[in-house]
Each structure stands twice: as C-alpha cells, then as structure tokens.
Design a protein around this motif. Structure first.
Motif, PDB file in Angstrom:
ATOM      1  N   ASP A  52      49.635  44.056  44.019  1.00  0.00           N
ATOM      2  CA  ASP A  52      49.278  45.241  43.238  1.00  0.00           C
ATOM      3  C   ASP A  52      48.137  44.909  42.295  1.00  0.00           C
ATOM      4  O   ASP A  52      48.048  43.788  41.784  1.00  0.00           O
ATOM      5  N   GLY A  53      47.280  45.879  42.051  1.00  0.00           N
ATOM      6  CA  GLY A  53      46.199  45.702  41.090  1.00  0.00           C
ATOM      7  C   GLY A  53      45.049  44.889  41.640  1.00  0.00           C
ATOM      8  O   GLY A  53      44.969  44.605  42.836  1.00  0.00           O
ATOM      9  N   SER A  84      36.038  40.653  42.375  1.00  0.00           N
ATOM     10  CA  SER A  84      37.382  41.206  42.228  1.00  0.00           C
ATOM     11  C   SER A  84      37.907  41.533  43.615  1.00  0.00           C
ATOM     12  O   SER A  84      37.141  41.906  44.514  1.00  0.00           O
ATOM     13  N   VAL A 136      40.977  43.639  45.757  1.00  0.00           N
ATOM     14  CA  VAL A 136      42.009  44.675  45.743  1.00  0.00           C
ATOM     15  C   VAL A 136      42.564  44.785  47.149  1.00  0.00           C
ATOM     16  O   VAL A 136      41.799  44.882  48.116  1.00  0.00           O
TER      17      VAL A 136
END
Length: 157
Positions: free
Chosen positions: A90-91, A105, A107
C-alpha cells in the motif's frame, strides 16, 4: 519496460505502456579508482553517473549524480526490495540520493504492475529551479528483478 544493458556502462528503462517514455543511467565513473585507492567488494565506493529522462517532447539530464556501491541505502537496494514484494504493498515507496537531485517513487497497481516515477531536481545548479519526472510502468516480478540486477551491475562498474 525491458531493462537491459546497452553497453557495459548503460542501463535503459522503457515504459511498458509507452516505449517513448523512459530513463537512461550512463557514464558511470568511480573517482576513487583514478586515485589508485584499493577497495574491498563489501565496502562501498563512490560512483558518479548521469541520469537522462525522456518522454515525447521532453528530455532532461543530470550529468553528475553521486552515489555509492554496496550500500543498503542505494538505488539497487531500493529496486531489489520493490522486486521482492511482487505481491504488492500500500502507498508509495520512496528513494533519493543524498543530494536529493535524483529520486524514485514506486507504487503498486492492480495486475501486478509497478509505477516507478523518476525525478530529477538539480540542487547543485545555480538556479535550481527546474524539476522533471517520468513514470515507467513495469511488471512487478521478473522485470523489477532484472532492473535491480542491471542497476547493481551498473553501479559496481
């Protein structure tokens, strides 16, 4: 995305959804090697490299990103951790260089896909006013593992 080594000094990542979007890591230099220093494989060593982002109508490049080999906090370790969690999370997970001029990042998305957003922000530049990002979509399993291995090889020289 097909992570592959174009030459021993390059790693290219292309988006599965749009092959015109991607990044290239290249021009790796280990400055300590020039000084004649000896290194142990487990001990980290300094590496400078270039990062280029590209998308239709856009190219952004930093010529000197500073990193370390063999460090748990480096890009290859981040990508290895993401690859290991192919079942999802998650996140967003985030990584950046010490200078914060290069960041990633990750996801997890449905269908076993990972969105990696690669960001350049030249903190050492005189004006320091621009930021560029591209997002590549990869398969969570083998593609992520191959990318992590390619980046580890690239950083270690």
């Amino acid at each position: 995305m097909r992570s592959h080594i174009d030459e021993p000094s390059d790693v290219t990542v292309r988006c599965n959804d749009d092959r015109g979007v991607g990044i290239r890591l290249g021009d790796a230099v280990h400055p300590d090697d020039d000084a004649g220093a000896t290194h142990h494989a487990a001990a980290g060593r300094l590496v400078n490299y270039a990062v280029e982002l590209h998308a239709p109508g856009m190219t952004a490049r930093l010529d000197r990103v500073v990193g370390w080999t063999g460090e748990a906090r480096e890009l290859d370790a981040f990508l290895t951790d993401v690859a290991r969690d192919f079942g999802g999370w998650d996140g967003a997970r985030r990584w950046h260089t010490d200078d914060r001029d290069f960041a990633v990042s990750a996801v997890f998305r449905s269908g076993g896909r990972v969105e990696l957003t690669w960001t350049l922000r030249p903190c050492r530049a005189a004006d320091g006013t621009w930021t560029a990002s591209v997002t590549t979509v990869l398969e969570a399993g083998e593609q992520m593992a191959a990318l992590a291995a390619d980046v580890r090889h690239f950083l270690s020289g």
